[in-house]
Design a protein around this motif. Structure first.
Motif, PDB file in Angstrom:
ATOM      1  N   PRO A  12      36.283  34.029  35.431  1.00  0.00           N
ATOM      2  CA  PRO A  12      35.533  34.607  34.305  1.00  0.00           C
ATOM      3  C   PRO A  12      34.247  35.301  34.768  1.00  0.00           C
ATOM      4  O   PRO A  12      33.333  35.489  33.983  1.00  0.00           O
ATOM      5  N   PHE A  13      34.176  35.648  36.031  1.00  0.00           N
ATOM      6  CA  PHE A  13      33.011  36.315  36.592  1.00  0.00           C
ATOM      7  C   PHE A  13      33.466  37.154  37.774  1.00  0.00           C
ATOM      8  O   PHE A  13      34.593  37.024  38.250  1.00  0.00           O
ATOM      9  N   ILE A  14      32.610  38.016  38.258  1.00  0.00           N
ATOM     10  CA  ILE A  14      32.939  38.873  39.392  1.00  0.00           C
ATOM     11  C   ILE A  14      32.650  38.126  40.689  1.00  0.00           C
ATOM     12  O   ILE A  14      31.575  37.551  40.866  1.00  0.00           O
ATOM     13  N   LEU A  15      33.593  38.133  41.577  1.00  0.00           N
ATOM     14  CA  LEU A  15      33.447  37.520  42.895  1.00  0.00           C
ATOM     15  C   LEU A  15      33.221  38.659  43.882  1.00  0.00           C
ATOM     16  O   LEU A  15      34.123  39.431  44.171  1.00  0.00           O
ATOM     17  N   ASN A  16      32.004  38.812  44.340  1.00  0.00           N
ATOM     18  CA  ASN A  16      31.651  39.945  45.202  1.00  0.00           C
ATOM     19  C   ASN A  16      31.989  39.666  46.664  1.00  0.00           C
ATOM     20  O   ASN A  16      31.111  39.558  47.512  1.00  0.00           O
ATOM     21  N   LEU A  17      33.275  39.566  46.936  1.00  0.00           N
ATOM     22  CA  LEU A  17      33.775  39.410  48.298  1.00  0.00           C
ATOM     23  C   LEU A  17      34.811  40.487  48.548  1.00  0.00           C
ATOM     24  O   LEU A  17      35.553  40.868  47.647  1.00  0.00           O
ATOM     25  N   PRO A  18      34.886  40.980  49.767  1.00  0.00           N
ATOM     26  CA  PRO A  18      35.930  41.963  50.067  1.00  0.00           C
ATOM     27  C   PRO A  18      37.319  41.327  49.990  1.00  0.00           C
ATOM     28  O   PRO A  18      37.473  40.117  50.185  1.00  0.00           O
ATOM     29  N   ASN A  19      38.317  42.149  49.701  1.00  0.00           N
ATOM     30  CA  ASN A  19      39.697  41.663  49.717  1.00  0.00           C
ATOM     31  C   ASN A  19      40.007  41.123  51.108  1.00  0.00           C
ATOM     32  O   ASN A  19      39.837  41.816  52.098  1.00  0.00           O
ATOM     33  N   ASP A  20      40.454  39.887  51.160  1.00  0.00           N
ATOM     34  CA  ASP A  20      40.794  39.274  52.446  1.00  0.00           C
ATOM     35  C   ASP A  20      41.367  37.891  52.171  1.00  0.00           C
ATOM     36  O   ASP A  20      41.350  37.400  51.052  1.00  0.00           O
ATOM     37  N   ILE A  21      41.855  37.256  53.210  1.00  0.00           N
ATOM     38  CA  ILE A  21      42.290  35.863  53.135  1.00  0.00           C
ATOM     39  C   ILE A  21      41.240  35.030  53.847  1.00  0.00           C
ATOM     40  O   ILE A  21      40.943  35.249  55.021  1.00  0.00           O
ATOM     41  N   TYR A  22      40.654  34.094  53.122  1.00  0.00           N
ATOM     42  CA  TYR A  22      39.578  33.262  53.645  1.00  0.00           C
ATOM     43  C   TYR A  22      40.099  31.856  53.932  1.00  0.00           C
ATOM     44  O   TYR A  22      40.812  31.273  53.119  1.00  0.00           O
ATOM     45  N   VAL A  39      41.624  36.571  48.307  1.00  0.00           N
ATOM     46  CA  VAL A  39      40.791  37.268  47.331  1.00  0.00           C
ATOM     47  C   VAL A  39      41.301  38.704  47.219  1.00  0.00           C
ATOM     48  O   VAL A  39      41.406  39.411  48.208  1.00  0.00           O
ATOM     49  N   SER A  40      41.642  39.089  45.980  1.00  0.00           N
ATOM     50  CA  SER A  40      42.144  40.440  45.745  1.00  0.00           C
ATOM     51  C   SER A  40      41.510  41.000  44.486  1.00  0.00           C
ATOM     52  O   SER A  40      41.624  40.413  43.414  1.00  0.00           O
ATOM     53  N   ASN A  41      40.846  42.125  44.633  1.00  0.00           N
ATOM     54  CA  ASN A  41      40.259  42.814  43.491  1.00  0.00           C
ATOM     55  C   ASN A  41      41.204  43.868  42.940  1.00  0.00           C
ATOM     56  O   ASN A  41      40.840  44.622  42.050  1.00  0.00           O
ATOM     57  N   THR A  42      42.409  43.938  43.465  1.00  0.00           N
ATOM     58  CA  THR A  42      43.369  44.953  43.037  1.00  0.00           C
ATOM     59  C   THR A  42      44.659  44.346  42.503  1.00  0.00           C
ATOM     60  O   THR A  42      45.608  45.067  42.242  1.00  0.00           O
ATOM     61  N   ALA A  43      44.714  43.023  42.338  1.00  0.00           N
ATOM     62  CA  ALA A  43      45.916  42.364  41.839  1.00  0.00           C
ATOM     63  C   ALA A  43      45.688  41.912  40.401  1.00  0.00           C
ATOM     64  O   ALA A  43      44.601  41.492  40.030  1.00  0.00           O
ATOM     65  N   TYR A  44      46.750  42.023  39.612  1.00  0.00           N
ATOM     66  CA  TYR A  44      46.686  41.648  38.201  1.00  0.00           C
ATOM     67  C   TYR A  44      47.824  40.693  37.884  1.00  0.00           C
ATOM     68  O   TYR A  44      48.942  40.854  38.368  1.00  0.00           O
ATOM     69  N   LYS A  45      47.538  39.705  37.040  1.00  0.00           N
ATOM     70  CA  LYS A  45      48.560  38.774  36.587  1.00  0.00           C
ATOM     71  C   LYS A  45      49.124  39.307  35.274  1.00  0.00           C
ATOM     72  O   LYS A  45      48.383  39.629  34.359  1.00  0.00           O
ATOM     73  N   VAL A  46      50.448  39.412  35.188  1.00  0.00           N
ATOM     74  CA  VAL A  46      51.108  39.987  34.027  1.00  0.00           C
ATOM     75  C   VAL A  46      52.103  38.988  33.464  1.00  0.00           C
ATOM     76  O   VAL A  46      52.875  38.384  34.212  1.00  0.00           O
TER      77      VAL A  46
END
Length: 78
Positions: A12-22, A39-46
């Motif tokens: 419910p908030f923005i996670l300011n991390l680059p897309n990567d596996i941590y 972490v993915s800023n380009t993936a959507y759950k449908v």
């Protein structure tokens, strides 16, 4: 046979991390675990229908055009 448990969470908030596996290390009641946080800023759950039941799928931005109109409307609501 390999079993894999995958949890998908929309924050419910923005996670300011680059897309990567941590690599995350956890200590729960003295037991040590290492998990992979993707972490993915380009993936959507449908929400879709699979074998007659509601199911979730993960799509990337470039795959949105492959969704049905009903599925696209669900993304727009989120």
């Amino acid at each position: 046979m390999e079993l894999k448990v995958i949890h998908s969470v929309e924050l419910p908030f923005i996670l300011n991390l680059p897309n990567d596996i941590y690599e995350i290390k956890l200590d729960i009641n003295g037991a040590n675990y290492q998990i992979h946080l993707n972490v993915s800023n380009t993936a959507y759950k449908v929400i879709t229908t699979y074998q007659g039941k509601e199911a979730y799928i993960i799509v990337n931005e470039d795959e949105i055009n492959t969704l049905s109109e009903k599925e696209k409307k669900i993304i727009e609501k989120n």
